[in-house]
Write a protein that holds these residues in place. Sequence first.
Motif, mmCIF file in Angstrom:
data_model
loop_
_atom_site.group_PDB
_atom_site.id
_atom_site.type_symbol
_atom_site.label_atom_id
_atom_site.label_comp_id
_atom_site.label_asym_id
_atom_site.label_seq_id
_atom_site.Cartn_x
_atom_site.Cartn_y
_atom_site.Cartn_z
ATOM 1 N N GLU A 105 0.829 -1.212 0.000
ATOM 2 C CA GLU A 105 0.000 0.000 0.000
ATOM 3 C C GLU A 105 0.862 1.260 0.000
ATOM 4 O O GLU A 105 0.581 2.222 -0.726
ATOM 5 N N GLN A 106 1.921 1.257 0.806
ATOM 6 C CA GLN A 106 2.829 2.398 0.848
ATOM 7 C C GLN A 106 3.584 2.538 -0.474
ATOM 8 O O GLN A 106 3.815 3.656 -0.951
ATOM 9 N N LEU A 107 3.945 1.424 -1.075
ATOM 10 C CA LEU A 107 4.635 1.453 -2.362
ATOM 11 C C LEU A 107 3.745 2.099 -3.414
ATOM 12 O O LEU A 107 4.214 2.914 -4.221
ATOM 13 N N ALA A 109 1.002 4.172 -2.896
ATOM 14 C CA ALA A 109 0.622 5.557 -2.590
ATOM 15 C C ALA A 109 1.806 6.520 -2.584
ATOM 16 O O ALA A 109 1.686 7.654 -3.046
ATOM 17 N N GLU A 110 2.955 6.072 -2.069
ATOM 18 C CA GLU A 110 4.077 6.997 -1.865
ATOM 19 C C GLU A 110 5.179 6.898 -2.918
ATOM 20 O O GLU A 110 6.104 7.708 -2.903
ATOM 21 N N VAL A 111 5.062 5.917 -3.807
ATOM 22 C CA VAL A 111 6.082 5.779 -4.851
ATOM 23 C C VAL A 111 5.450 5.715 -6.233
ATOM 24 O O VAL A 111 5.687 6.572 -7.086
ATOM 25 N N LEU A 112 4.614 4.690 -6.460
ATOM 26 C CA LEU A 112 4.077 4.465 -7.801
ATOM 27 C C LEU A 112 3.098 5.539 -8.247
ATOM 28 O O LEU A 112 2.849 5.683 -9.447
ATOM 29 N N GLN A 113 2.537 6.284 -7.311
ATOM 30 C CA GLN A 113 1.606 7.357 -7.659
ATOM 31 C C GLN A 113 2.133 8.735 -7.266
ATOM 32 O O GLN A 113 1.382 9.702 -7.209
ATOM 33 N N LYS A 114 3.436 8.839 -7.026
ATOM 34 C CA LYS A 114 4.016 10.092 -6.554
ATOM 35 C C LYS A 114 5.279 10.411 -7.357
ATOM 36 O O LYS A 114 6.357 9.888 -7.067
#
Length: 239
Positions: A105-107, A109-114
Motif C-alpha cells: 500500500e505504501q509502495l 501511494a508513496e512511490v508508484l503514484q508520486k
Amino acid sequence: MDAMTATQWFPFSDGLLAGSLPLLAAVLAALLLWALLRYRRLEHRLQGLSREMGSASRSLRNADRDLRTLFDQSAIAVVLLDSRTNAALYANETALAAFGVRSEEQLTAEVLQKPDAWADAPYGLMDFEEYLHRTVRSGLQKFEWRLEPQGRRPVWLDSSLSMISYKGAQALMFTGVNVTARKHAEVADRFRHQAMTSMASDKGLHVALDHLANMAESRLPGARCGVMVHDVEAGCLRW
C-alpha cells in the motif's frame, strides 16, 4: 344414414382410444425415463465440472502461494503490478527495501503514484510507466534502473518487466537485481583511469588529485573529500 354413421363411428373411436392408452402410457413412461436419465447425466456432469473448477481454483491458489513463497525467499526485488492501474499487488521484502517502503500500500501511494519520489529523467515515474506500457504492448523489457529512496543512497537495479498470471488475472512482474556495488566500482574505475591518464599526460598534480578525490567520494556516499600535500619549503600541509 347420419345416425347409423355416428353410431358406428363413436364405438370405433372409443375402441381406438382405449387401445392406444397403453401405448401412450408406454411412450410417456419412456420419455420420462429418458428425461430422468438425461437429468442425472447432466447432474453428474455438473458435479464433475464443479469438482474440476474447485480443483483448478485450489491449484491456482496453491500456485499463487508457491509463487509468493518463492519470491519472498529471493534476493531479487520482485513487484507484481496491476496491468490496468499499475498498483502494487505484491512486493517481496527485497523490493520494499529497494524502494524504501514497508508495504504494498505504501509502495503504491508513496512511490508508484508520486512523481516526486522518483529520480530525474531518464529515471522518473513517467519513464518507468513508459516501460510498463511497452511491456503490455510488446512483452519482455530489460533495462537498468536507478532508485533514489528518500534519505538513502541511490540504488541501481538490473531490471526486467514481463507479463504473468496472478490470482486468475494478468499482472506485470518487475524484477531487479541490485547492482549498486558494481555501478560504484565502475565509477571509481573511471576516475582512477582519469587520474592515471592525467599523470601520464602531465596535466598537473591538481587534476590527478581531483580525480582521486572524486574516486573516494564515489566509494563513500555523502562524503566530501580533499587532498593535502606537504609543502617541503614551508614545512606544512596545504590544500
